[in-house]
Structure formats: C-alpha cells, structure tokens
Design an enzyme around this catalytic site. Sequence first.
Site, PDB file in Angstrom:
ATOM      1  N   ALA A   1     -26.689  17.739  24.312  1.00  9.94           N
ATOM      2  CA  ALA A   1     -25.820  17.468  25.206  1.00  9.94           C
ATOM      3  C   ALA A   1     -26.593  17.217  26.801  1.00  9.94           C
ATOM      4  O   ALA A   1     -25.988  16.288  27.531  1.00  9.94           O
ATOM      5  CB  ALA A   1     -24.711  18.568  25.451  1.00  9.94           C
ATOM      6  N   THR A   2     -27.666  17.858  26.977  1.00  7.45           N
ATOM      7  CA  THR A   2     -28.216  17.542  28.266  1.00  7.45           C
ATOM      8  C   THR A   2     -28.635  16.231  28.433  1.00  7.45           C
ATOM      9  O   THR A   2     -28.577  15.624  29.440  1.00  7.45           O
ATOM     10  CB  THR A   2     -29.264  18.609  28.505  1.00  7.45           C
ATOM     11  OG1 THR A   2     -28.980  19.905  28.597  1.00  7.45           O
ATOM     12  CG2 THR A   2     -30.542  18.266  29.738  1.00  7.45           C
TER      13      THR A   2
ATOM     14  N   GLN B   1     -19.032  22.440  24.794  1.00 11.24           N
ATOM     15  CA  GLN B   1     -18.398  23.611  24.442  1.00 11.24           C
ATOM     16  C   GLN B   1     -16.905  23.653  23.797  1.00 11.24           C
ATOM     17  O   GLN B   1     -16.392  24.492  23.565  1.00 11.24           O
ATOM     18  CB  GLN B   1     -18.061  24.436  25.573  1.00 11.24           C
ATOM     19  CG  GLN B   1     -19.357  24.817  26.322  1.00 11.24           C
ATOM     20  CD  GLN B   1     -20.237  25.965  25.678  1.00 11.24           C
ATOM     21  OE1 GLN B   1     -19.686  26.738  24.674  1.00 11.24           O
ATOM     22  NE2 GLN B   1     -21.370  26.001  25.722  1.00 11.24           N
TER      23      GLN B   1
ATOM     24  N   THR C   1     -37.521   7.329  17.370  1.00 13.91           N
ATOM     25  CA  THR C   1     -36.897   7.496  15.852  1.00 13.91           C
ATOM     26  C   THR C   1     -35.648   8.323  15.898  1.00 13.91           C
ATOM     27  O   THR C   1     -35.901   9.609  16.169  1.00 13.91           O
ATOM     28  CB  THR C   1     -38.025   7.846  14.910  1.00 13.91           C
ATOM     29  OG1 THR C   1     -39.081   6.807  14.906  1.00 13.91           O
ATOM     30  CG2 THR C   1     -37.467   7.895  13.638  1.00 13.91           C
TER      31      THR C   1
ATOM     32  N   ASN D   1     -18.679  26.335  30.096  1.00 15.90           N
ATOM     33  CA  ASN D   1     -19.400  27.567  29.291  1.00 15.90           C
ATOM     34  C   ASN D   1     -19.305  28.711  29.712  1.00 15.90           C
ATOM     35  O   ASN D   1     -19.695  29.520  28.909  1.00 15.90           O
ATOM     36  CB  ASN D   1     -20.825  26.501  29.359  1.00 15.90           C
ATOM     37  CG  ASN D   1     -21.358  26.547  30.747  1.00 15.90           C
ATOM     38  OD1 ASN D   1     -20.595  26.018  31.597  1.00 15.90           O
ATOM     39  ND2 ASN D   1     -22.671  27.146  30.914  1.00 15.90           N
TER      40      ASN D   1
ATOM     41  N   CYS E   1     -29.390  29.452  30.724  1.00 19.37           N
ATOM     42  CA  CYS E   1     -30.142  28.495  31.502  1.00 19.37           C
ATOM     43  C   CYS E   1     -30.438  29.626  32.680  1.00 19.37           C
ATOM     44  O   CYS E   1     -31.469  29.539  33.379  1.00 19.37           O
ATOM     45  CB  CYS E   1     -29.462  27.201  31.945  1.00 19.37           C
ATOM     46  SG  CYS E   1     -28.798  26.501  30.673  1.00 19.37           S
TER      47      CYS E   1
ATOM     48  N   SER F   1     -22.866  18.460  21.423  1.00 15.15           N
ATOM     49  CA  SER F   1     -24.186  19.073  21.107  1.00 15.15           C
ATOM     50  C   SER F   1     -24.001  19.468  19.788  1.00 15.15           C
ATOM     51  O   SER F   1     -22.837  19.906  19.155  1.00 15.15           O
ATOM     52  CB  SER F   1     -24.194  20.255  22.017  1.00 15.15           C
ATOM     53  OG  SER F   1     -25.187  21.038  21.599  1.00 15.15           O
ATOM     54  N   GLY F   2     -25.215  19.880  19.305  1.00 13.41           N
ATOM     55  CA  GLY F   2     -25.229  20.089  17.729  1.00 13.41           C
ATOM     56  C   GLY F   2     -25.149  21.669  17.534  1.00 13.41           C
ATOM     57  O   GLY F   2     -24.215  22.175  16.716  1.00 13.41           O
ATOM     58  N   HIS F   3     -25.910  22.240  18.397  1.00 12.20           N
ATOM     59  CA  HIS F   3     -26.021  23.854  18.194  1.00 12.20           C
ATOM     60  C   HIS F   3     -25.088  24.493  18.759  1.00 12.20           C
ATOM     61  O   HIS F   3     -24.992  25.750  18.488  1.00 12.20           O
ATOM     62  CB  HIS F   3     -27.373  24.195  18.655  1.00 12.20           C
ATOM     63  CG  HIS F   3     -27.479  24.221  20.243  1.00 12.20           C
ATOM     64  ND1 HIS F   3     -27.472  25.434  20.779  1.00 12.20           N
ATOM     65  CD2 HIS F   3     -27.471  23.502  21.085  1.00 12.20           C
ATOM     66  CE1 HIS F   3     -27.702  25.377  22.106  1.00 12.20           C
ATOM     67  NE2 HIS F   3     -27.714  23.829  22.270  1.00 12.20           N
TER      68      HIS F   3
END
Lengths: 88, 427
Positions: free
Chosen positions: B97-98, B205, B265, B177, B351, B225-227
């Site tokens: 996401a960043t 989120q 890639t 968040n 963060c 975001s994936g995580h």
Amino acid sequence: MVSNISRPHILAIYKSLLRESQKFSNYNFRLYALRRVRDAFKEHKSLQDHKLIKKEYDFAKDNLEIIKRQVVIGEMYRTDKLVIENQQ
Amino acid sequence: MVIQASRNLSSIADNDKFSLKHEEIGRPLYFDAQATTPMDPRVLDAMLPYLVSFHGNPHSRTHTYGWESESAVEKAREQVANLIGADPKEIIFTSGATESNNISVKGVAHFYAPRKKHIVTTQIEHKCVLDSCRALEGEGFKITYLPVGPNGIINLQQLEEALTPETSLVSIMTVNNEIGVKQPIADIGAICKSKKVFFHTDAAQALGKIPLDVNKMNIDLMSISGHKIYGPKGVGALFIRRRPRVRVEPLQSGGGQERGMRSGTVPTPLVVGLGAACELAQRDMKYDHAWMEKLSQRFLDKIYSKLSHVIRNGDPEQTYPGCVNLSFAYVEGESLLMALKDVALSSGSACTSASLEPSYVLRAIGTDEDLAHSSIRFGLGRFTTLEEVEYTAEKTIRHVERLREMSPLWEMVQEGVDIKTIKWSQH
C-alpha cells in the site's frame, strides 16, 4: 452422471474436517478451522438442491486436502505454545 | 505422517536483546491486526506451488514456464478486481500500500501538474500519504490537510469548499489504521465526481473487511495491501480507473510491466497469495465481520463493566469493529503496554511505535495530551478467539486498576478534585 451425495458421505467429510483441523499445532489456526467448519455445515444444513450440495461437498473436499497439507507444514515450523494454552 | 525434519522456532528471537523469554509463560497473544496479520493457511497453500514448482517469469512469452506463471498472475488480478467491483485491467500489482499510495499521490500530481497543482488530503492519513504530500509541497504544490471532527470523521462541506479548479486529487483513507473510523467514502466520491477531481483512497485497512465498490463509490484510485488481509507481506495492488482514464507518472523506470505504471518483474507467488487472500475475504466478509463484532462487543462490555474513565477514540458507530482504540485515563500507556507483556499490543501505528510522541491521529481528533499518552489499540482478526479476548480484557482491567492505585492523580480524582483546575507550581 451426477450421483447424489448421501447423508453418510456428508457426515464422514464433516468428521474428517474436524479431525484434521484438530491437528493444527497453531492454536489460532486450530480454533478458527474448527469454528469455520462447524459454522459452514450449520449454515448449509437445510440445503436441498443436489447441485448445490455437490458444490459444497467438493468445496469441503478441497479444504480437507488444504488442511492436511497445512497441518504438516505447521508441524514442521511449530513454535512455543501461547500463554493461554499453558494456562489450561 | 511423521515429520522427521521439524524444528521448533522458539529460539529465533532469543539472541535479540529485546526478546522476552517465553518458555515458561508462553508466547504472547496477538492483538495487533492493524500492524499486520498472520498468513491464512489457505493463502500459503495457494502460494506454495509457485515457490516450489513453478518458477517462471510471468513476462516470458516463449515457453511454458512463463505461460503458467502468467496465467496465475492474471487469475490473481481477477480475484483482486472482483473484490472491489473493478475490471481486472484496472489492477496493477505493487510492493504494497505504501508504494500504491506513492504512485497515486505523486503520480497523479506530477502528470497533471502543468494545469493543476493542488491536492486535498486529511490530517489523519497514513504517514506515506502525508510524506508524499510533504515531498510535493517541496516541489511547489499546494496541499490542503483537512481537519477531522472529535469522532475522526471529515466534514463533507469543508471538503467541498476546499476543492478548486486547481485541484487534481483528493486522497482520503477508507478506514483509519489507528482509530478504525470509516470515512463516508461514497459521499466523498460523489463530491469529487461532481467537481471532476480524481479521488484516491487508501483502503489497506478496509479491503476485505467492509464492502467496497469502486463504481458505486466513485473511486478513481485505490491502494490495496496483502498483509493486512491475511496475505503475504511485500505485495499490494493499485486500482486505477480506465473510464474516465486516470493517468499517472510512474515512479520507476524499467521494462514497462503493469501497463508501464510499475516496472519490475511481478512476483508470482506473492501476487497469487494476494489473489487468494482477496477471494477468501470476499467469500467470508460477512462471516468475519460478524465475528469481529462479537469479539469487540465482548471486549468492550467487559472493560466498561469494570473500569470507569475509559474513552474510546474515534466514532463508535462509523467504525471497523476489529480496531478498538481506548484511552485509560490516569494510566501511562507505556506502563500498561509493559505490564501487558503477554499480549502483543501497540499504542498506535507500527511505523511510529518507536517514538514516545503521542500519535498525530489522536492529536487531530483533539484528544488531550495526557489521554493521548494513555491510549492502546486492540487489533482483532480472523484468528482471534473469544478466550483470547476475555484473557486480554481481564489482564487489562487488573493492570489498569493496579496502575491507578499507584497514581496520586487517580487518588485525587477519587476524592473529587478536578485535575484540570490545579495550578501546578514550579519549584
């Protein structure tokens, strides 16, 4: 040819899913899997349409395979127990 | 099957000077779902073939290795698109996401810079949006940082008034968040559409947790975001609208992958994991959401029944229930975090968790300095159990009571002294 899935078949896969879920060494995955399996079968309890029953049955079979593989992997990289497990 | 080669990972962190010895008490419970989530075993199961057996470069067009990876990537693109009602062609894969936020904010700003040099955002955005805006300010862009109300929600009228013919982009996050509040995304989208301004939302989120539809909500760009959704770390996506077309200047130069917007890639296993996580989230959104509501309700009922002077930060209604941010008055947050060492918690975003400064999000909603210092975020997830919630609530209650008993301020409050009226003299 689509043969209908009988009640004993369904009960058998339900039991297998619970038995395999119980083997997750990770507390959170174990409890989630048990809860999710029970709720899914509860949700579809009154399903009548044979096509839909077959669809859910195949989904359950796929998930059973996933659980079996993931239990093995979890076992390979297990950690210490959680504080909450040590209390019991 | 007997696993011959299994290892116990208890020793991984033991060399670390900050580690706590867990052997006797056990590993802490995980209550930091806004920082990251564990990977769902079903996601890992989807990824493993691409880590073990299929290693092809998805951009290789001349052999099977390439084709099988490409088809896996395209399936994942569809899974991501389905979750937000987009066309697969509108999804590009990024590192998270960043990066998606950077491409959106800087990319749109730079592309439309010749005509438009104004961007609107809020004071409670994630650091990567705020920092991107700061960087643009340095280049001569004008940025409006909208304030939020005490409940953490923006004022739509203020948004409308902030828009000018110079404005190219509005960037407002869907779910915060730190305090979990949901912004009125559909209303914001409608305003942006009527003023012909592009609307970007950071949905890291929110995705997979609440229903999102880029067309119904008039969203032009969305960061994913994936995580945060039980997928792998290091992968994310950006939805970028094709009709009307949104143009961005890419941040990275290279082979022109992802329609030229993100060269490099595409990491097949990670992208497959993101796709699987999106499909799971879509299938189980209602189920997971009901569980979050049950857990947070149980947690809050327990806390409120035993403790007074507890403030929930952020709107209690317009919120994602898996994020509960509480301030315990007359208790120092850091002391409480230390006391609750068998629960993995945070006072805010990961963060900024190294700094002792109170969170800028809490400051933006007008939280008093002392209350901002006593806040803790309880992050619940798909794998959190009721037992864990009860354990954490009980521990929290016990330690808040203990810390308050040691506090002279708490004693004065009990005697009916209004702390705010005290004039502290300096000696």
